[in-house]
Design an enzyme around this catalytic site. Structure first.
Site: not given
Length: 482
Positions: A137, A198, A202, A133-134
């Site tokens: 980003h 987010e 995801d 997930h990070e």
């Protein structure tokens, strides 16, 4: 027991961070991002700025410098990065000593996880899902995209922007709101932007997770666990504060995971041992850890290698060296080159002052894995305890040739020079250490001390250190002008 945690208060003001910054070594070129050039925040500039920010973060957060955990998180992280698209720079992964569940990404591929995240993960796929997930980003450049969009509305100053970004790395909602508020916009817009990020993270993160061979169902499983835990505490979990989680988002990830083939992914031994290490050394108090692992081993099915290893770490930290050795030696017989077991046995030998035995053990491992940071740092540490300063210096300088930002190597090398009374090199190495923590004033002071300890005839060394100091001062001045 080669590890270190720097415990300082995290400052949300970039001005305070710049004025209190720390170290100096391989001086990175700062990006040309003066004025309102954020509309062209290229990946190169983002990487350079991210490296500066990460050094500052190291000096402000309670980072853990544990070579075993560092090897694990970087191996796992780069396994995921290898399956990601739009990777524009190398990634680095770090640990923050914090029991709360959280993880965050900064500019330029720097990602940190709280130890609490690993402690509560029931599977390696769950922990990998947070890392994926990070990574998403970063590859989607969410902070950089927001900065560029904001700058089109009104020019941003570097000080107000970086202050908001630093806050955003730990609390994205507050950080984005700070950037928006500085321009007179509404906080709700910042939160909506974060939720959009987010959802994208995801979707992309789950694809990265599946491509890397992990279970995509770990994403909704982890989210469901967090939602249930947050219902029974007074304050919302840190991860949910920084990663807004709605029931719709949980349902979306569950439906998305169903699109992937069902798979069973066994946990790696490195995951189970890393989790045991975190629980024994960083998550619980020393005496509590001893009781917890004794209880785990007594439970049905609890006699696992990870629990026996965790008990050995707890016994070691309680200075019960004989009992720790009794636990770790049978494990090492089953797996003679396991670095987790070797690390504990080495520390037991140090505790029992069996330095030559430890040196002989680590010399053989070093021949098999030269410049592996776990082996090298343990080997150098034992060499220092045994008074073999030149051996320690040789090992550490070789390691720093490949990993010039290794905090523990710099710390040990400074100790080695000090014990040898080579004070010019001692102060220069300390300056390098402070640079890696973004403490520029202290680094410059130590370079001045190094110059004071040089003999009059060492003209080349004098010129080299003077040039290094000027370069460091120029970088610090430029940071202050931002």
């Amino acid at each position: 027991m080669i590890r270190q945690a720097v415990k300082l208060t995290f400052a949300t003001s970039i001005l305070l961070m710049l004025l209190q910054s720390s170290p100096a070594q391989a001086l990175n070129k700062l990006p040309d991002i003066g004025g309102n050039a954020f509309s062209t925040l290229t990946p190169e500039k983002e990487k350079q700025l991210g490296d500066v920010m990460m050094r500052q973060t190291r000096g402000q957060l309670p980072m853990i410098y544990d070579p075993l955990l560092d090897e694990y998180i970087n191996a796992l992280g780069n396994r995921l990065v290898a399956r990601a698209n739009d990777v524009k720079f190398p990634f680095k992964f770090y640990w923050v000593n914090n029991r709360q569940i959280n993880a965050f990404a900064t500019l330029g591929g720097n990602i940190a996880s709280h130890t609490g995240t690993l402690a509560v993960a029931d599977s390696e796929s769950e922990f990998a899902s947070v890392m994926a997930h990070e990574i998403a980003h970063v590859t989607q450049r969410h902070i950089a995209r927001f900065v560029e969009a904001q700058n089109q509305r009104a020019p941003l100053t570097i000080a107000s922007l970086l202050g908001a970004i630093v806050l955003a790395t730990v609390n994205p909602e507050a950080g984005m709101a700070a950037m928006m508020a500085s321009q007179g916009a509404a906080q709700q817009s910042a939160i909506n932007f974060t939720r959009s990020n987010e959802q994208e993270a995801d979707r992309i993160g789950m694809t990265i997770l599946a491509e890397a061979g992990f279970d995509p169902n770990a994403v909704p499983q982890f989210f469901t666990k967090l939602s249930e835990q947050s219902r029974f505490v007074n304050q919302q979990l840190a991860f949910l504060q920084t990663h807004p989680l709605s029931q719709a988002r949980v349902s979306d990830t569950r439906l998305r995971a169903q699109q992937f083939p069902t798979r069973f992914v066994p946990d790696s031994m490195d995951f189970t041992l890393s989790k045991a290490r975190v629980l024994a050394r960083y998550h619980h108090d020393t005496k509590d850890a001893l009781t917890i692992f004794q209880r785990k081993l007594a439970e049905p099915g609890g006699n696992t290698r990870a629990n026996r290893y965790g008990l050995a770490v707890a016994l070691l930290d309680n200075k019960d060296y004989a009992a720790a050795r009794a636990q770790i030696e049978p494990l090492l017989e089953q797996d003679p080159h396991n670095l987790y077991y070797l690390d504990v046995l080495t520390d037991v030998m140090i505790g029992q002052q069996q330095y030559q035995q430890a040196l002989d053990l680590l010399q053989q491992e070093y021949l098999l894995r030269p410049n592996n940071q776990v082996v090298t740092l343990n080997y150098a540490n034992v060499a220092l305890k045994a008074g073999s300063h030149q051996l320690a210096i040789h090992l550490l300088r070789n390691l720093l040739y490949y990993k010039d930002d290794n905090i523990l190597a710099l710390d040990l090398l400074a100790d080695a020079y000090k014990q040898k009374e080579e004070f010019a090199r001692y102060y220069e190495t300390r300056a390098d250490l402070f640079y890696q923590l973004a403490n520029y004033p202290k680094a410059i002071d130590d370079l001045n001390e190094a110059l004071n300890h040089l003999p009059a005839e060492a003209r080349l060394e004098n010129r080299r250190l003077e040039a290094k100091k000027r370069q460091l001062q120029a970088e610090f001045d430029r940071l202050q002008r931002m």
